[in-house]
Write an enzyme that holds these catalytic residues in place. Structure first.
Site, mmCIF file in Angstrom:
data_model
loop_
_atom_site.group_PDB
_atom_site.id
_atom_site.type_symbol
_atom_site.label_atom_id
_atom_site.label_comp_id
_atom_site.label_asym_id
_atom_site.label_seq_id
_atom_site.Cartn_x
_atom_site.Cartn_y
_atom_site.Cartn_z
ATOM 1 N N SER A 138 49.501 28.343 48.855
ATOM 2 C CA SER A 138 48.501 29.586 50.052
ATOM 3 C C SER A 138 50.002 29.964 50.889
ATOM 4 O O SER A 138 51.052 29.685 50.537
ATOM 5 C CB SER A 138 48.283 28.503 51.089
ATOM 6 O OG SER A 138 47.016 29.882 51.859
ATOM 7 N N TYR A 151 46.755 22.010 57.123
ATOM 8 C CA TYR A 151 46.479 22.760 55.714
ATOM 9 C C TYR A 151 47.711 24.053 55.230
ATOM 10 O O TYR A 151 48.249 23.232 53.972
ATOM 11 C CB TYR A 151 45.321 23.931 56.194
ATOM 12 C CG TYR A 151 44.892 24.843 54.529
ATOM 13 C CD1 TYR A 151 44.584 24.456 53.488
ATOM 14 C CD2 TYR A 151 45.110 26.124 55.091
ATOM 15 C CE1 TYR A 151 43.969 25.120 52.264
ATOM 16 C CE2 TYR A 151 45.089 26.512 53.855
ATOM 17 C CZ TYR A 151 44.392 25.802 52.146
ATOM 18 O OH TYR A 151 44.340 26.907 51.196
#
Length: 248
Positions: A138, A151
């Site tokens: 990400s 995350y």
């Protein structure tokens, strides 16, 4: 990586980026197998796309990963690509000790899930003459969104793990590629409803174009993620962290 003629297994393929990639790869002339937890979604995908195979897979469970591996490799002995998409994204309040259970779930799914699936499939893929392992990190691996600390940390770990995997497999038949999405309009954090992020179809189109035009690429970076990916290099890291904190 070639973009057609593969047999790919995509984890977390029942929705969002995973399902989108599955459909795009299938349309491009690949055999696609989807792994996912929710049997009702797997059945729906089978009904709507009979050319796509499906397998029940919970990446948080080593037993489920083992069962899926055995099923996929027995049905598809020509499997030559693994795409690790399965992941969860949840907000956490680090002032509240109760967040630890959420952190553990995220680590188990995003990081351990990727490591366990990759570990099981790698020896099989090494026996193929031309194979690929794709991971999904990400933009938040490079600049954290303060609202989702674990995350971010798992995606940073996936990035680092992928780099080490690439070096260790450098002299083999397996290419290692990291997809680095920006915020994309999927169900993660309700981005599909809020309209935040890059439209999913746009992300998929640009990603498939880059995979086709850059077959030797180590990282697939759409334009919208480059601000995050190169924030540290460009001296913008603190500024972008503050911006992300202000937007949430």
């Amino acid at each position: 990586m070639k973009t057609n003629g593969n047999t790919l297994f995509i984890t977390g393929g029942t929705s969002g980026i995973g399902l989108g990639l599955a459909l795009r790869f299938q349309e491009a002339g690949n055999t696609v197998i989807i792994g996912g937890r929710r049997t009702e979604l797997l059945e729906k995908i089978r009904a709507e796309h009979p050319a796509i195979d499906t397998v029940v897979l919970d990446v948080a469970s080593p037993e489920s990963i083992q069962a899926a591996f055995e099923t996929v490799t027995s049905r598809h002995p020509d499997l030559n690509a693994l795409v690790n998409v399965a992941g969860i994204m949840l907000p956490e309040d680090l002032k509240d000790p109760a967040h630890v259970s959420t952190s553990e779930d995220i680590v188990t799914t995003n990081l351990l899930g990727t490591i366990r699936v990759t570990a099981l499939f790698t020896p099989f893929l090494l026996a193929q003459p031309d194979a690929s392992i794709l991971t999904v990190s990400s933009g938040l691996a490079f600049v954290p969104l303060p609202l989702t600390p674990t995350y971010n940390a798992t995606k940073a770990a996936v990035h680092s793990f992928t780099q080490s995997l690439r070096v260790q497999l450098a002299d083999t038949s397996v290419q290692v590629i990291e997809l680095v999405p920006p915020a994309v309009q999927t169900a993660l954090m309700g981005q599909d409803e809020s309209g935040r992020g890059m439209p999913l179809d746009d992300y998929l189109s640009e990603t498939m174009e880059l995979l086709g035009s850059q077959p030797e690429a180590e990282e697939i970076l759409v334009e919208q993620v480059k601000m995050l990916r190169f924030a540290e290099v460009n001296g913008k890291h603190a500024e972008i962290v503050a911006m992300l904190n202000g937007s949430h």
